[in-house]
Design an enzyme around this catalytic site. Structure first.
Site, PDB file in Angstrom:
ATOM      1  N   LEU A  96      39.954  59.658 -13.963  1.00 12.56           N
ATOM      2  CA  LEU A  96      41.176  60.263 -13.420  1.00 12.56           C
ATOM      3  C   LEU A  96      41.449  61.696 -13.871  1.00 12.56           C
ATOM      4  O   LEU A  96      42.464  62.275 -13.509  1.00 12.56           O
ATOM      5  CB  LEU A  96      42.381  59.359 -13.735  1.00 12.56           C
ATOM      6  CG  LEU A  96      42.299  57.970 -13.073  1.00 12.56           C
ATOM      7  CD1 LEU A  96      43.495  57.107 -13.459  1.00 12.56           C
ATOM      8  CD2 LEU A  96      42.182  58.072 -11.556  1.00 12.56           C
ATOM      9  N   ASN A 113      31.152  61.327  -7.228  1.00 13.42           N
ATOM     10  CA  ASN A 113      32.352  60.501  -7.378  1.00 13.42           C
ATOM     11  C   ASN A 113      32.360  59.454  -6.276  1.00 13.42           C
ATOM     12  O   ASN A 113      31.787  59.652  -5.210  1.00 13.42           O
ATOM     13  CB  ASN A 113      33.597  61.385  -7.241  1.00 13.42           C
ATOM     14  CG  ASN A 113      34.885  60.600  -7.400  1.00 13.42           C
ATOM     15  OD1 ASN A 113      35.031  59.769  -8.302  1.00 13.42           O
ATOM     16  ND2 ASN A 113      35.841  60.839  -6.513  1.00 13.42           N
ATOM     17  N   HIS A 115      35.139  57.449  -3.934  1.00 17.67           N
ATOM     18  CA  HIS A 115      36.549  57.415  -3.537  1.00 17.67           C
ATOM     19  C   HIS A 115      36.757  56.178  -2.662  1.00 17.67           C
ATOM     20  O   HIS A 115      35.959  55.922  -1.751  1.00 17.67           O
ATOM     21  CB  HIS A 115      36.910  58.692  -2.768  1.00 17.67           C
ATOM     22  CG  HIS A 115      38.372  58.752  -2.466  1.00 17.67           C
ATOM     23  ND1 HIS A 115      39.308  59.094  -3.417  1.00 17.67           N
ATOM     24  CD2 HIS A 115      39.056  58.480  -1.335  1.00 17.67           C
ATOM     25  CE1 HIS A 115      40.512  59.020  -2.865  1.00 17.67           C
ATOM     26  NE2 HIS A 115      40.387  58.657  -1.613  1.00 17.67           N
ATOM     27  N   GLU A 185      32.218  48.554  -2.764  1.00 22.51           N
ATOM     28  CA  GLU A 185      31.743  49.361  -3.898  1.00 22.51           C
ATOM     29  C   GLU A 185      30.650  48.627  -4.658  1.00 22.51           C
ATOM     30  O   GLU A 185      29.603  49.203  -4.980  1.00 22.51           O
ATOM     31  CB  GLU A 185      32.914  49.673  -4.842  1.00 22.51           C
ATOM     32  CG  GLU A 185      33.900  50.623  -4.205  1.00 22.51           C
ATOM     33  CD  GLU A 185      35.069  50.991  -5.101  1.00 22.51           C
ATOM     34  OE1 GLU A 185      35.711  51.996  -4.819  1.00 22.51           O
ATOM     35  OE2 GLU A 185      35.332  50.272  -6.082  1.00 22.51           O
TER      36      GLU A 185
END
Ligand code: GRF
Length: 199
Positions: A96, A113, A115, A185
């Site tokens: 974060l 990254n 998302h 994911e």
């Protein structure tokens, strides 16, 4: 150097940066361990002393560094640490903090990254965790998904590497969407890392 030594020397060395639960961190560690997939996770960095990722990493026997935001932003702390582990790829998985520009310059196209939505929609400031899925449901979207992208100096705006989508039903709650995204994911992120960097 023998062939097997050369192969060993050429293996990728991944650092995962995570601030929370760490399910992606754990999944990536396990995936690269299950078989010879060209890389291994050798370091986890977190900025939260109580993050669940610390215990997960400990159970798997991977080194974990808890660092303050100021330490992470300090090139004299960060660069020697990453160099001492021979890191060639940094994977953000629920991290974060903003990535400091010196890291982006030192690892060009080697920081990525994940998302939990289909960027460019539902990205940017405040779009993390459950907030993302609440926004997707509130907007009446009929699909959502995951985006794996390079990290640039602007939040959630780096070049997209891969997206995988899933349907959102009219009666899906944010928690339902979150569960679907979590599954996507787990099924896709490690494979995307491997196919992009270690094939
Ligand atoms: C994931 O949904 C990821 O897409 C986002 O943060 C979440 C991290 O989950 N960037 P976990 O900590 O890996 O369980």
């Amino acid at each position: 150097m023998t062939d097997s030594m050369k192969k060993c020397a050429a293996r990728g060395r991944i650092a995962v940066f995570a601030s929370g639960n760490g399910s992606n961190a754990e999944n990536i560690i396990r995936y690269f361990r299950e078989a010879d997939r060209g890389a291994e996770v050798v370091l986890v960095v977190t900025n939260k002393a109580d993050a669940r990722v610390i215990a997960r990493t400990g159970r798997l026997g991977v080194d974990c560094r808890v660092m303050t935001a100021a330490e992470i932003r300090d090139p004299e702390r960060m660069l020697p640490l990453l160099e001492s582990y021979g890191i060639d790829l940094i994977v953000l998985a629920g991290f974060l903090l903003m990535v400091p520009p010196f890291l982006i310059s030192r690892y060009p196209d080697r920081i990525i990254n994940i998302h939990p939505a289909l960027l460019p929609k539902f990205g940017g400031k405040g779009m993390y965790g459950r907030h993302v899925h609440e926004a997707v449901v509130a907007a009446g979207e009929r699909k959502s998904g995951i985006t794996v992208h390079f990290v640039s100096e602007k939040y959630d705006e780096g070049r997209i590497i891969a997206q995988v989508s899933t349907a959102v039903g009219p009666s899906d709650t944010p928690a339902d969407v979150e569960a679907k995204i979590h599954r996507l994911e787990q099924e896709n992120f490690p494979r995307i890392i491997r196919e992009t960097f270690y094939k």
